[in-house]
Motif scaffolding. Structure first.
Motif, PDB file in Angstrom:
ATOM      1  N   ALA A   2      37.987  17.576 -14.310  1.00  0.00           N
ATOM      2  CA  ALA A   2      38.501  17.827 -13.627  1.00  0.00           C
ATOM      3  C   ALA A   2      38.457  16.625 -12.465  1.00  0.00           C
ATOM      4  O   ALA A   2      40.298  15.776 -12.081  1.00  0.00           O
ATOM      5  N   LEU A   3      38.074  15.204 -12.326  1.00  0.00           N
ATOM      6  CA  LEU A   3      37.897  14.276 -11.529  1.00  0.00           C
ATOM      7  C   LEU A   3      38.685  13.550 -12.152  1.00  0.00           C
ATOM      8  O   LEU A   3      39.397  12.506 -11.858  1.00  0.00           O
ATOM      9  N   GLN A   4      38.793  13.679 -13.696  1.00  0.00           N
ATOM     10  CA  GLN A   4      39.534  12.492 -14.321  1.00  0.00           C
ATOM     11  C   GLN A   4      40.423  12.788 -14.115  1.00  0.00           C
ATOM     12  O   GLN A   4      41.952  11.478 -13.964  1.00  0.00           O
ATOM     13  N   LYS A   5      41.542  14.001 -14.217  1.00  0.00           N
ATOM     14  CA  LYS A   5      42.634  14.667 -13.521  1.00  0.00           C
ATOM     15  C   LYS A   5      42.753  14.278 -12.201  1.00  0.00           C
ATOM     16  O   LYS A   5      44.421  13.894 -12.048  1.00  0.00           O
ATOM     17  N   LYS A   6      41.937  14.127 -11.280  1.00  0.00           N
ATOM     18  CA  LYS A   6      42.474  14.014  -9.801  1.00  0.00           C
ATOM     19  C   LYS A   6      42.526  12.664  -9.905  1.00  0.00           C
ATOM     20  O   LYS A   6      43.533  12.810  -8.893  1.00  0.00           O
ATOM     21  N   ARG A   7      41.939  12.117 -10.118  1.00  0.00           N
ATOM     22  CA  ARG A   7      41.915  10.568  -9.746  1.00  0.00           C
ATOM     23  C   ARG A   7      42.378  10.002 -10.926  1.00  0.00           C
ATOM     24  O   ARG A   7      42.530   8.787 -11.238  1.00  0.00           O
ATOM     25  N   ASN A   8      43.545  10.651 -12.162  1.00  0.00           N
ATOM     26  CA  ASN A   8      43.265   9.603 -13.564  1.00  0.00           C
ATOM     27  C   ASN A   8      41.941   8.815 -13.588  1.00  0.00           C
ATOM     28  O   ASN A   8      42.754   7.312 -13.868  1.00  0.00           O
ATOM     29  N   LEU A   9      41.524   9.491 -13.710  1.00  0.00           N
ATOM     30  CA  LEU A   9      40.083   8.504 -14.459  1.00  0.00           C
ATOM     31  C   LEU A   9      40.213   8.129 -15.832  1.00  0.00           C
ATOM     32  O   LEU A   9      40.770   9.488 -16.574  1.00  0.00           O
TER      33      LEU A   9
END
Length: 538
Positions: free
Chosen positions: A199-206
């Motif tokens: 979820a963090l990877q998608k939200k922040r383009n991580l």
């Protein structure tokens, strides 16, 4: 454009046996919003590769022999340590494989999680602590506001890993390097952490570099895979393509060894003890173990109490493998240590061959030790860093007078062979091995005395799939050949189903369900067991 591009990275170590190349001409790239999985056996160079990028290898003996690593236009390999410190924690986060050796034992968890905010963003102590509590809640620490003030040794292995993940993510980096981030976690928390990272990877383009021996985790998370063997890249490509049509024989062997490939449908091994024809070896009766925290400078007063194991009973027959499952913090490891009297229970009985272990004198307990051994969850913490592998494996044999002279060397070499370690590594120290290799040393030490009972606390959680399969087969073989009883503590339900005759499910220190392996997996009755199995099948 890729966020990180690594070209021809070569890292070597200067050892007493000469120069050893750990990473050889490795190239890969990762883009913003992409998850790159790096897989391979223990010792293949996965962790060394990423430590090289961040300047985390000791120099000497480590030395980067060549290559470039362009991160946002900067070559990481050309930066000074001061420049790398500005990037580590703020732009690049790192989750290490072994949380116990990565956390400061003298600092409270809350201050360690808050530290990146205070260093990189100059937040005041109270503001940083509030953000740290939120981060701990986000990664699944129950009662985070209270638990945050504990020290690392007061957390279970899984809880320490959660704290490490919170620390790595709190500064919102653009690149996260995760070295076995879910190794010590139970299935429900593993799914939660992977979902959180996703979820963090998608939200922040991580961008995420995920190092793992668990191909099921990599298959779920990664867009692309890099397969490493002996420090070199043997195959790379999109995840779906690599898993469906692997070209290299080594990749094919890794996929074939996946324990999760059967999705919990594998048939468990049937031991003779499962049919009730073996004598009773261990009886645990109403074990009650609690931990009391004391505080105060002048007056030693009780500030809190935690019941870790609550009136739990079960038995184990000779040759039987009994699995103990449950989430991190459920009391599994405390139960195992209570059985061996490494922790003194408050009440109850532990009868081994009819003798109560909890009421033995120190001399009687020492004489019993060869018959009951333990494989600990954290091999780095349980191995003496000042001893070589030879000394570690030889010590129990010498202590109990089972081998000496030439026979001692032969016994040590046999143990090295059984747990899959090269005989040439016998004079190395624990810090010279990968996490999986250290666990093999710990397993060899437990097997040295040919015990009747082994308490195995997550014995294969740090191992790659091929060595995991080898160790499980070894334990099964010993159980059948020598009527070796095993109390098998694990969060990996596919491994438990393959290994165990019976399963005990623990939740908050209590036994919530017990039955044969097939009964538990085919028709679980307790809501908590149903939830555990559902998480494992996701």
């Amino acid at each position: 454009m890729p966020l990180l591009t690594v070209n021809n990275l070569t890292t070597a170590f200067h050892t007493r046996d000469g120069v050893v190349t750990a990473v050889n001409n490795l190239s890969f790239s990762v883009r913003a919003g992409e998850v790159l999985g790096i897989v391979g056996e223990s010792g293949s160079g996965k962790s060394v590769c990423c430590y090289s990028l961040l300047g985390l290898l000791p120099s000497p003996p480590a030395k980067i022999m060549g290559g470039t690593a362009l991160f946002n236009g900067q070559d990481l390999l050309a930066l000074s340590q001061a420049e790398l410190r500005q990037l580590r924690g703020s732009k690049i986060g790192m989750v290490f494989q072994d949380p116990m050796t990565s956390l400061n034992p003298s600092m409270r968890i809350i201050d360690q999680v808050a530290e990146p905010l205070r260093i990189h963003f100059k937040l005041d102590k109270n503001t940083a602590r509030e953000r740290a509590i939120l981060a701990l809640e986000e990664v699944g620490v129950v009662d985070a506001r209270q638990r945050a003030y504990a020290y690392p040794h007061e957390f279970s292995g899984g809880m320490r890993q959660r704290a490490m993940i919170a620390m790595a993510l709190i500064a919102e980096p653009v690149l996260l390097i995760a070295d076995e981030p879910t190794t010590a976690l139970d299935v429900t928390l593993q799914a939660q952490i992977l979902d959180l990272i996703s979820a963090l990877q998608k939200k922040r383009n991580l961008a995420v570099i995920l190092i793992s021996h668990d191909l099921a985790v990599v298959a779920k998370m990664a867009n692309a895979i890099v397969v490493m063997k002996d420090g070199e890249l043997v195959e790379t490509g999109p995840t779906a393509e690599i898993l469906a049509r692997p070209q290299n024989a080594y990749t094919q062997a890794l996929i074939a060894a996946m324990p999760r490939g059967a999705k919990l449908s594998a048939t468990p091994v049937n031991h003779s003890a499962a049919e009730g024809d073996s004598p009773l070896l261990l009886e645990v009766k109403n074990i009650y173990t609690r931990f009391i925290r004391y505080g105060g400078w002048l007056v030693r007063r009780k500030t809190s109490e935690l019941v870790a194991v609550n009136n739990l009973s079960f038995s184990v027959s000779a040759g039987e493998v009994v699995g103990i499952v449950g989430e991190s913090g459920s009391g599994k490891s405390t139960l195992g240590r209570s059985i061996l009297r490494l922790i003194q229970p408050d009440s109850g009985q532990v009868l081994f061959a009819g003798q109560d272990v909890l009421r033995m004198t120190p001399r009687e307990l020492k004489n019993l030790r060869p018959q009951i051994q333990m494989i600990f969850q954290d091999p780095y913490a349980s191995l003496d860093p000042r001893q070589t592998v030879f000394d570690i494996l030889a010590e129990p044999l010498l202590l109990h007078g089972l081998a000496e002279g030439e026979t001692l060397g032969q016994e040590v070499q046999t143990l090295m062979d059984e747990v899959g370690l090269a005989r040439s590594a016998v004079r190395k120290y624990p810090h010279e091995f990968s996490g999986g290799q250290r666990q093999r040393i710990a397993i060899g030490r437990a097997l040295a005395l040919k015990p009747k009972l082994i308490v195995a606390d997550e014995p294969v959680s740090a191992l790659d799939v091929t060595i995991q399969k080898q160790i499980l087969q070894l334990l099964q073989h010993l159980s059948e050949k020598y009527q070796l009883a095993i109390v098998f503590i694990s969060h990996d339900l596919s491994v438990v189903r393959k290994m165990c005759d019976r399963v005990i499910v623990m939740h908050k220190g209590e036994k919530v369900e017990e039955g044969s392996t097939e009964e538990i997996f085919a028709a679980p009755k307790h809501p908590y067991t149903i939830a555990l199995l559902s998480a494992a099948l996701q």
